[in-house]
Design a protein around this motif. Structure first.
Motif, PDB file in Angstrom:
ATOM      1  N   THR A  66      10.091   9.569  10.080  1.00 49.98           N
ATOM      2  CA  THR A  66       9.072   8.959   9.221  1.00 49.98           C
ATOM      3  C   THR A  66       9.338   7.460   9.145  1.00 49.98           C
ATOM      4  O   THR A  66      10.351   7.033   8.608  1.00 49.98           O
ATOM      5  CB  THR A  66       9.083   9.565   7.803  1.00 49.98           C
ATOM      6  N   GLY A  67       8.415   6.677   9.709  1.00 51.13           N
ATOM      7  CA  GLY A  67       8.575   5.225   9.698  1.00 51.13           C
ATOM      8  C   GLY A  67       9.877   4.800  10.333  1.00 51.13           C
ATOM      9  O   GLY A  67      10.527   3.877   9.841  1.00 51.13           O
ATOM     10  N   GLY A  68      10.265   5.453  11.432  1.00 59.19           N
ATOM     11  CA  GLY A  68      11.590   5.168  11.959  1.00 59.19           C
ATOM     12  C   GLY A  68      11.768   5.352  13.448  1.00 59.19           C
ATOM     13  O   GLY A  68      12.756   5.943  13.879  1.00 59.19           O
ATOM     14  N   ALA A 142       6.888 -10.046   0.655  1.00 57.04           N
ATOM     15  CA  ALA A 142       7.317  -9.418   1.903  1.00 57.04           C
ATOM     16  C   ALA A 142       7.958  -8.062   1.659  1.00 57.04           C
ATOM     17  O   ALA A 142       8.448  -7.429   2.582  1.00 57.04           O
ATOM     18  CB  ALA A 142       8.310 -10.326   2.633  1.00 57.04           C
ATOM     19  N   SER A 143       7.950  -7.608   0.401  1.00 62.19           N
ATOM     20  CA  SER A 143       8.614  -6.339   0.101  1.00 62.19           C
ATOM     21  C   SER A 143       7.819  -5.487  -0.876  1.00 62.19           C
ATOM     22  O   SER A 143       8.382  -4.636  -1.556  1.00 62.19           O
ATOM     23  CB  SER A 143       9.998  -6.614  -0.495  1.00 62.19           C
ATOM     24  N   ALA A 144       6.515  -5.716  -0.957  1.00 63.34           N
ATOM     25  CA  ALA A 144       5.640  -4.988  -1.883  1.00 63.34           C
ATOM     26  C   ALA A 144       6.018  -5.253  -3.336  1.00 63.34           C
ATOM     27  O   ALA A 144       5.597  -4.544  -4.238  1.00 63.34           O
ATOM     28  CB  ALA A 144       5.671  -3.485  -1.604  1.00 63.34           C
ATOM     29  N   GLY A 145       6.815  -6.303  -3.567  1.00 63.25           N
ATOM     30  CA  GLY A 145       7.301  -6.575  -4.910  1.00 63.25           C
ATOM     31  C   GLY A 145       6.242  -7.044  -5.880  1.00 63.25           C
ATOM     32  O   GLY A 145       6.363  -6.830  -7.089  1.00 63.25           O
ATOM     33  N   PHE A 146       5.188  -7.713  -5.388  1.00 65.95           N
ATOM     34  CA  PHE A 146       4.160  -8.187  -6.302  1.00 65.95           C
ATOM     35  C   PHE A 146       3.465  -7.033  -7.010  1.00 65.95           C
ATOM     36  O   PHE A 146       2.904  -7.208  -8.087  1.00 65.95           O
ATOM     37  CB  PHE A 146       3.134  -9.048  -5.561  1.00 65.95           C
ATOM     38  N   MET A 216       4.844  -2.324   7.004  1.00 66.50           N
ATOM     39  CA  MET A 216       5.219  -3.735   7.055  1.00 66.50           C
ATOM     40  C   MET A 216       6.588  -3.954   7.681  1.00 66.50           C
ATOM     41  O   MET A 216       6.954  -5.080   8.009  1.00 66.50           O
ATOM     42  CB  MET A 216       5.223  -4.342   5.648  1.00 66.50           C
ATOM     43  N   PHE A 217       7.375  -2.894   7.829  1.00 65.12           N
ATOM     44  CA  PHE A 217       8.759  -3.060   8.247  1.00 65.12           C
ATOM     45  C   PHE A 217       9.058  -2.467   9.619  1.00 65.12           C
ATOM     46  O   PHE A 217       9.968  -2.918  10.307  1.00 65.12           O
ATOM     47  CB  PHE A 217       9.695  -2.446   7.202  1.00 65.12           C
ATOM     48  N   VAL A 218       8.340  -1.425  10.006  1.00 68.59           N
ATOM     49  CA  VAL A 218       8.462  -0.862  11.349  1.00 68.59           C
ATOM     50  C   VAL A 218       7.083  -1.007  11.983  1.00 68.59           C
ATOM     51  O   VAL A 218       6.182  -0.218  11.722  1.00 68.59           O
ATOM     52  CB  VAL A 218       8.911   0.614  11.307  1.00 68.59           C
ATOM     53  N   TYR A 241      -0.129   6.368   3.813  1.00 66.18           N
ATOM     54  CA  TYR A 241       1.136   5.931   3.230  1.00 66.18           C
ATOM     55  C   TYR A 241       1.597   4.641   3.883  1.00 66.18           C
ATOM     56  O   TYR A 241       1.177   4.286   4.986  1.00 66.18           O
ATOM     57  CB  TYR A 241       2.221   6.998   3.427  1.00 66.18           C
ATOM     58  N   MET A 242       2.510   3.963   3.169  1.00 69.54           N
ATOM     59  CA  MET A 242       3.176   2.793   3.727  1.00 69.54           C
ATOM     60  C   MET A 242       4.556   3.236   4.220  1.00 69.54           C
ATOM     61  O   MET A 242       4.805   4.420   4.419  1.00 69.54           O
ATOM     62  CB  MET A 242       3.279   1.706   2.659  1.00 69.54           C
TER      63      MET A 242
END
Length: 268
Positions: A66-68, A142-146, A216-218, A241-242
């Motif tokens: 998953t995402g990897g 850049a990390s979904a932090g907002f 956003m990361f893979v 999903y993200m």
């Protein structure tokens, strides 16, 4: 041997190949009859799963990723991975501002406030003693932090001298801190530094992978290209999903992946 030489040597034990060695040791000593088992790999865990397919396929019965899926084709360096991730990050930020247009001014005000110290103003200290900078603050994008700003209001304390609330500063520091995950800070880039591709054994082990279209990361495009190197892999491409899909919808994700391998889900 110096301290740093010993540290560098020690960190090698956290590479994907050594993680596979550890997992194989556990399987051989704890699983009855050392039978092959099913593997679930998320993010870097998926990278380890692909390494497992190369180094010890005899230990695997089924693999779920998953995402990897790691980007290890020729010419795929850390720099190319980072460049490939820029557009998805920009896209997610644009989508965020469309959902919460009122935050555009809030975030702009915070960035301007944080930039003022560069002209001689008062710096904004973090609880641990560091300094909150404009670059650090915008790193949340850049990390979904907002998305977490919905939980952190107010940022600029209303009706008082312009300042950022301690609650926000504390949450910010915990969200981006490496204090509890030091290996991430030390080894994150190295997971993309593959010396050479191994001989895939995926044709002997069923593999199903969840590929998140807006991950956003893979990066999606890199993942699709890489998946062609894993013979017989079954892909589930989704925008439901993200990157954190396994945590956000574990039951749905696992049910779909298992269904792909057990003939209960269509291959499209």
């Amino acid at each position: 041997m110096s301290f740093f030489s010993r540290l560098k040597h020690y960190l090698k034990y956290f590479r994907a190949d050594n993680i596979v060695n550890d997992v194989e040791f556990i399987r051989k000593h704890l699983v009855p009859d050392a039978a092959p088992w099913k593997l679930l790999g998320y993010s870097f865990g998926g990278f380890c799963g692909v390494t497992y397919l190369s180094f010890a396929p005899q230990g695997l019965k089924q693999v779920f990723l998953t995402g990897g899926i790691p980007p290890i084709k020729d010419g795929c360096t850390v720099e190319t991975v980072y460049k490939a991730c820029i557009d998805p990050i920009v896209l997610q930020n644009e989508k965020y501002y469309k959902r919460y247009p009122q935050d555009i001014q809030i975030i702009r005000d915070v960035v301007i406030h944080l930039a003022e110290p560069e002209g001689g103003g008062v710096r904004v200290p973090l609880p641990s003693g560091g300094i909150l900078t404009p670059r650090g603050f915008t790193g949340l994008g850049a990390s979904a932090g907002f998305e977490r700003l919905k939980e952190w209001d107010p940022v600029i304390v209303p009706g008082s001298m312009k300042q950022i609330s301690y609650y926000f500063l504390n949450c910010f520091e915990r969200w981006l801190s490496f204090d509890t995950n030091p290996l991430y800070a030390l080894l994150h880039e190295s997971i993309y530094c593959q010396g050479a591709a191994s001989q895939w054994a995926a044709h002997r082990v069923p593999v199903a992978a969840a590929v998140y279209y807006e991950d956003m990361f893979v990066n999606f495009n890199v993942t699709i290209e890489m998946s062609k190197e894993i013979g017989g892999i079954r892909l589930w491409v989704t925008n439901e999903y993200m990157h954190s899909g396994l945590g956000d919808g574990a039951t749905h994700v696992l049910d779909h992946l298992m269904g792909l391998l057990n003939g209960k889900k269509p291959l499209f």
